[in-house]
Design a protein around this motif. Structure first.
Motif, PDB file in Angstrom:
ATOM      1  N   LYS A 174      93.019  16.836  52.884  1.00 37.96           N
ATOM      2  CA  LYS A 174      92.714  15.624  52.111  1.00 37.96           C
ATOM      3  C   LYS A 174      91.412  15.731  51.310  1.00 37.96           C
ATOM      4  O   LYS A 174      90.711  14.737  51.139  1.00 37.96           O
ATOM      5  N   LYS A 175      91.106  16.909  50.812  1.00 33.43           N
ATOM      6  CA  LYS A 175      89.905  17.093  49.989  1.00 33.43           C
ATOM      7  C   LYS A 175      90.298  16.937  48.521  1.00 33.43           C
ATOM      8  O   LYS A 175      90.455  17.899  47.775  1.00 33.43           O
ATOM      9  N   ARG A 176      90.460  15.687  48.101  1.00 30.13           N
ATOM     10  CA  ARG A 176      90.931  15.398  46.752  1.00 30.13           C
ATOM     11  C   ARG A 176      89.855  15.599  45.686  1.00 30.13           C
ATOM     12  O   ARG A 176      90.112  15.420  44.496  1.00 30.13           O
ATOM     13  N   ASN A 177      88.662  15.929  46.120  1.00 32.26           N
ATOM     14  CA  ASN A 177      87.569  16.173  45.170  1.00 32.26           C
ATOM     15  C   ASN A 177      87.536  17.619  44.686  1.00 32.26           C
ATOM     16  O   ASN A 177      86.640  18.010  43.946  1.00 32.26           O
ATOM     17  N   VAL A 178      88.522  18.415  45.091  1.00 28.02           N
ATOM     18  CA  VAL A 178      88.555  19.841  44.728  1.00 28.02           C
ATOM     19  C   VAL A 178      89.353  20.058  43.449  1.00 28.02           C
ATOM     20  O   VAL A 178      90.503  19.620  43.331  1.00 28.02           O
ATOM     21  N   SER A 179      88.721  20.725  42.470  1.00 24.83           N
ATOM     22  CA  SER A 179      89.376  21.092  41.215  1.00 24.83           C
ATOM     23  C   SER A 179      89.335  22.609  41.066  1.00 24.83           C
ATOM     24  O   SER A 179      88.880  23.319  41.960  1.00 24.83           O
ATOM     25  N   VAL A 180      89.810  23.105  39.916  1.00 30.45           N
ATOM     26  CA  VAL A 180      89.919  24.556  39.713  1.00 30.45           C
ATOM     27  C   VAL A 180      89.266  24.963  38.400  1.00 30.45           C
ATOM     28  O   VAL A 180      89.394  24.278  37.378  1.00 30.45           O
ATOM     29  N   GLY A 181      88.544  26.092  38.446  1.00 36.59           N
ATOM     30  CA  GLY A 181      88.006  26.706  37.234  1.00 36.59           C
ATOM     31  C   GLY A 181      88.546  28.116  37.109  1.00 36.59           C
ATOM     32  O   GLY A 181      88.641  28.852  38.088  1.00 36.59           O
ATOM     33  N   LEU A 182      88.923  28.513  35.899  1.00 31.66           N
ATOM     34  CA  LEU A 182      89.567  29.793  35.664  1.00 31.66           C
ATOM     35  C   LEU A 182      88.644  30.713  34.878  1.00 31.66           C
ATOM     36  O   LEU A 182      88.273  30.404  33.746  1.00 31.66           O
ATOM     37  N   HIS A 183      88.270  31.836  35.474  1.00 31.92           N
ATOM     38  CA  HIS A 183      87.396  32.785  34.805  1.00 31.92           C
ATOM     39  C   HIS A 183      88.111  33.475  33.645  1.00 31.92           C
ATOM     40  O   HIS A 183      89.307  33.777  33.721  1.00 31.92           O
ATOM     41  N   SER A 184      87.341  33.732  32.613  1.00 29.18           N
ATOM     42  CA  SER A 184      87.773  34.553  31.481  1.00 29.18           C
ATOM     43  C   SER A 184      89.186  34.250  30.996  1.00 29.18           C
ATOM     44  O   SER A 184      90.088  35.087  31.098  1.00 29.18           O
ATOM     45  N   PRO A 185      89.410  33.077  30.411  1.00 27.27           N
ATOM     46  CA  PRO A 185      90.738  32.754  29.879  1.00 27.27           C
ATOM     47  C   PRO A 185      91.130  33.623  28.676  1.00 27.27           C
ATOM     48  O   PRO A 185      92.303  33.739  28.350  1.00 27.27           O
ATOM     49  N   MET A 186      90.129  34.218  28.001  1.00 27.83           N
ATOM     50  CA  MET A 186      90.314  35.128  26.870  1.00 27.83           C
ATOM     51  C   MET A 186      90.809  34.424  25.611  1.00 27.83           C
ATOM     52  O   MET A 186      90.194  34.500  24.562  1.00 27.83           O
ATOM     53  N   ASN A 187      91.954  33.721  25.706  1.00 24.65           N
ATOM     54  CA  ASN A 187      92.493  33.039  24.525  1.00 24.65           C
ATOM     55  C   ASN A 187      93.406  31.896  24.952  1.00 24.65           C
ATOM     56  O   ASN A 187      93.682  31.712  26.143  1.00 24.65           O
ATOM     57  N   GLY A 188      93.898  31.150  23.967  1.00 22.11           N
ATOM     58  CA  GLY A 188      94.736  29.994  24.250  1.00 22.11           C
ATOM     59  C   GLY A 188      96.059  30.344  24.912  1.00 22.11           C
ATOM     60  O   GLY A 188      96.533  29.620  25.794  1.00 22.11           O
ATOM     61  N   ASP A 189      96.672  31.454  24.498  1.00 21.01           N
ATOM     62  CA  ASP A 189      97.970  31.837  25.064  1.00 21.01           C
ATOM     63  C   ASP A 189      97.856  32.139  26.554  1.00 21.01           C
ATOM     64  O   ASP A 189      98.709  31.742  27.348  1.00 21.01           O
ATOM     65  N   ASN A 190      96.816  32.880  26.928  1.00 19.80           N
ATOM     66  CA  ASN A 190      96.596  33.178  28.347  1.00 19.80           C
ATOM     67  C   ASN A 190      96.398  31.906  29.152  1.00 19.80           C
ATOM     68  O   ASN A 190      96.906  31.756  30.270  1.00 19.80           O
ATOM     69  N   MET A 191      95.628  30.988  28.581  1.00 18.66           N
ATOM     70  CA  MET A 191      95.339  29.739  29.273  1.00 18.66           C
ATOM     71  C   MET A 191      96.611  28.908  29.471  1.00 18.66           C
ATOM     72  O   MET A 191      96.830  28.331  30.538  1.00 18.66           O
ATOM     73  N   LYS A 192      97.449  28.870  28.457  1.00 22.24           N
ATOM     74  CA  LYS A 192      98.710  28.133  28.556  1.00 22.24           C
ATOM     75  C   LYS A 192      99.606  28.712  29.643  1.00 22.24           C
ATOM     76  O   LYS A 192     100.216  27.988  30.421  1.00 22.24           O
ATOM     77  N   GLU A 193      99.690  30.047  29.682  1.00 20.82           N
ATOM     78  CA  GLU A 193     100.541  30.695  30.675  1.00 20.82           C
ATOM     79  C   GLU A 193     100.025  30.439  32.085  1.00 20.82           C
ATOM     80  O   GLU A 193     100.796  30.194  33.019  1.00 20.82           O
ATOM     81  N   PHE A 194      98.702  30.476  32.236  1.00 19.38           N
ATOM     82  CA  PHE A 194      98.120  30.208  33.549  1.00 19.38           C
ATOM     83  C   PHE A 194      98.428  28.779  33.990  1.00 19.38           C
ATOM     84  O   PHE A 194      98.838  28.537  35.131  1.00 19.38           O
ATOM     85  N   LYS A 195      98.228  27.831  33.095  1.00 18.38           N
ATOM     86  CA  LYS A 195      98.512  26.430  33.422  1.00 18.38           C
ATOM     87  C   LYS A 195      99.982  26.241  33.785  1.00 18.38           C
ATOM     88  O   LYS A 195     100.311  25.478  34.695  1.00 18.38           O
ATOM     89  N   LYS A 196     100.858  26.954  33.069  1.00 15.42           N
ATOM     90  CA  LYS A 196     102.288  26.855  33.335  1.00 15.42           C
ATOM     91  C   LYS A 196     102.607  27.344  34.746  1.00 15.42           C
ATOM     92  O   LYS A 196     103.351  26.692  35.490  1.00 15.42           O
ATOM     93  N   GLN A 197     102.041  28.511  35.124  1.00 19.83           N
ATOM     94  CA  GLN A 197     102.297  29.048  36.461  1.00 19.83           C
ATOM     95  C   GLN A 197     101.669  28.165  37.540  1.00 19.83           C
ATOM     96  O   GLN A 197     102.255  27.955  38.598  1.00 19.83           O
ATOM     97  N   LEU A 198     100.479  27.655  37.269  1.00 21.89           N
ATOM     98  CA  LEU A 198      99.805  26.789  38.231  1.00 21.89           C
ATOM     99  C   LEU A 198     100.603  25.509  38.442  1.00 21.89           C
ATOM    100  O   LEU A 198     100.773  25.036  39.568  1.00 21.89           O
ATOM    101  N   SER A 199     101.108  24.947  37.352  1.00 26.59           N
ATOM    102  CA  SER A 199     101.924  23.734  37.427  1.00 26.59           C
ATOM    103  C   SER A 199     103.208  23.996  38.214  1.00 26.59           C
ATOM    104  O   SER A 199     103.669  23.136  38.971  1.00 26.59           O
ATOM    105  N   GLY A 200     103.770  25.193  38.057  1.00 25.42           N
ATOM    106  CA  GLY A 200     104.978  25.552  38.782  1.00 25.42           C
ATOM    107  C   GLY A 200     104.775  25.593  40.282  1.00 25.42           C
ATOM    108  O   GLY A 200     105.731  25.454  41.051  1.00 25.42           O
ATOM    109  N   GLU A 201     103.526  25.760  40.698  1.00 21.30           N
ATOM    110  CA  GLU A 201     103.194  25.759  42.125  1.00 21.30           C
ATOM    111  C   GLU A 201     102.745  24.381  42.609  1.00 21.30           C
ATOM    112  O   GLU A 201     102.287  24.226  43.737  1.00 21.30           O
ATOM    113  N   GLY A 202     102.879  23.380  41.751  1.00 22.59           N
ATOM    114  CA  GLY A 202     102.567  22.009  42.155  1.00 22.59           C
ATOM    115  C   GLY A 202     101.141  21.573  41.925  1.00 22.59           C
ATOM    116  O   GLY A 202     100.717  20.534  42.442  1.00 22.59           O
TER     117      GLY A 202
END
Length: 319
Positions: free
Chosen positions: A163-191
């Motif tokens: 129940k630690k709802r104050n926890v968020s995520v930071g992603l090192h070195s996204p490099m570009n927009g496409d990489n960031m989109k793909e990461f968000k997509k995979q992260l979203s797929g895991e809930g």
């Protein structure tokens, strides 16, 4: 099976509610509009006396926890030991999260290079042979979706079971927009989707990402964390991860990076957090520039709070 069954969850939820000793706050410190976050620069016990006056933690490096264990995470999965392993990692995370007393804690992913994961026990078995040793950040996790899946389960365990709802995520070195989109997509797929309590940040680690910050922000994230020590090292001709290198966080080039990021982010992402370690000139500049927050060494939190208050007073008085 790598998740607790529903009937096991209430038992662990009760464990998460046990009484813990909380860091003390100094109520004489003036309030500030600029958030002062703490870096992780010691064990929870070592940080306990200093961190009570921080506004949270930016950032908690999960890669370091995985590397320090000595055995590759996916080896635990293959050996059917992931449940116990995830409990062990979660307990380490919770020790730091509890120090924040409900304030925001950003868990970072991707700080370590692929080569460091290969050096782990059975690491070569679970890392893509075609990926160079020096790749890190979002590129590593996107190219190893099984690793991302298991790390996401650990973060979900922290948020949902403990129940630690104050926890968020930071992603090192996204490099570009496409990489960031793909990461968000995979992260979203895991809930793990963006909500009012779960935020996604991009951690900018190098000058190239500063140039592409507008592209990264456009992927609909909550903010940027400028890892100025890493950026400064590279801008000054030093190796990114050379902790012994003498770099200068007070050069004009460092200040210009902050100005450029704030201009780019205006109206798109209002949470710009700068890692400044213990640089008081950089701290003063960040406050005057109007960043959302700064992240300092834990022993410097009280002094940083006072400096922030002084600079904000100058702004109010028009000085």
């Amino acid at each position: 099976v790598d998740l607790l069954s529903p009937e096991e969850e209430p038992k662990e939820s009760k464990m998460a509610k046990k009484d813990i000793l909380l860091p003390k706050k100094d109520n004489t410190l003036p309030p500030s509009a600029t958030k002062v976050f703490s870096l992780i620069d010691g064990t929870p016990k070592e940080m306990f006396d200093n961190i009570g006056n921080a506004h949270g933690i930016v950032f908690l490096d999960i890669d370091k926890i995985l590397i320090d264990d000595g055995k590759h995470l996916l080896a635990y999965v293959e050996d059917k030991e992931f449940v116990d392993y995830s409990k062990k990692v979660t307990d380490k995370i919770i020790e730091y999260v509890d120090l924040a007393c409900g304030d925001e804690v950003v868990i970072s992913l991707g700080s370590s290079k692929v080569g460091e994961f290969r050096k782990l026990r059975r690491g070569k078995d679970f890392e893509n042979d075609s990926i160079p040793d020096d790749i890190y950040g979002v590129s590593h996790y996107v190219n190893n979706p099984q690793l991302l899946k298991r790390v996401a389960k650990i973060i979900k365990r922290v948020r949902n079971i403990y129940k630690k709802r104050n926890v968020s995520v930071g992603l090192h070195s996204p490099m570009n927009g496409d990489n960031m989109k793909e990461f968000k997509k995979q992260l979203s797929g895991e809930g793990l989707k963006r909500t009012s309590t779960f935020k996604i940040y991009a951690i900018i680690d190098n000058p190239a990402e500063v140039i592409l910050a507008d592209e990264i922000i456009s992927t609909k994230i909550d903010g940027l964390i400028l890892n100025m020590p890493r950026i400064a090292r590279q801008m000054q001709g030093l190796k990114m991860d050379d902790s012994s290198a003498k770099y200068d966080l007070t050069r004009n080039s460092v200040f210009k990076v902050i100005d450029n990021i704030l201009d780019i982010a205006k109206g798109k992402a209002d949470k710009i957090i700068v890692v400044i370690e213990n640089s008081k000139p950089l701290l003063r500049y960040c406050v005057q520039a109007g960043v959302y927050g700064v992240s300092v060494s834990s022993q410097d939190i009280m002094e940083a709070r006072r400096t922030v208050s002084e600079e904000e007073s100058k702004i109010i008085l028009g000085k």
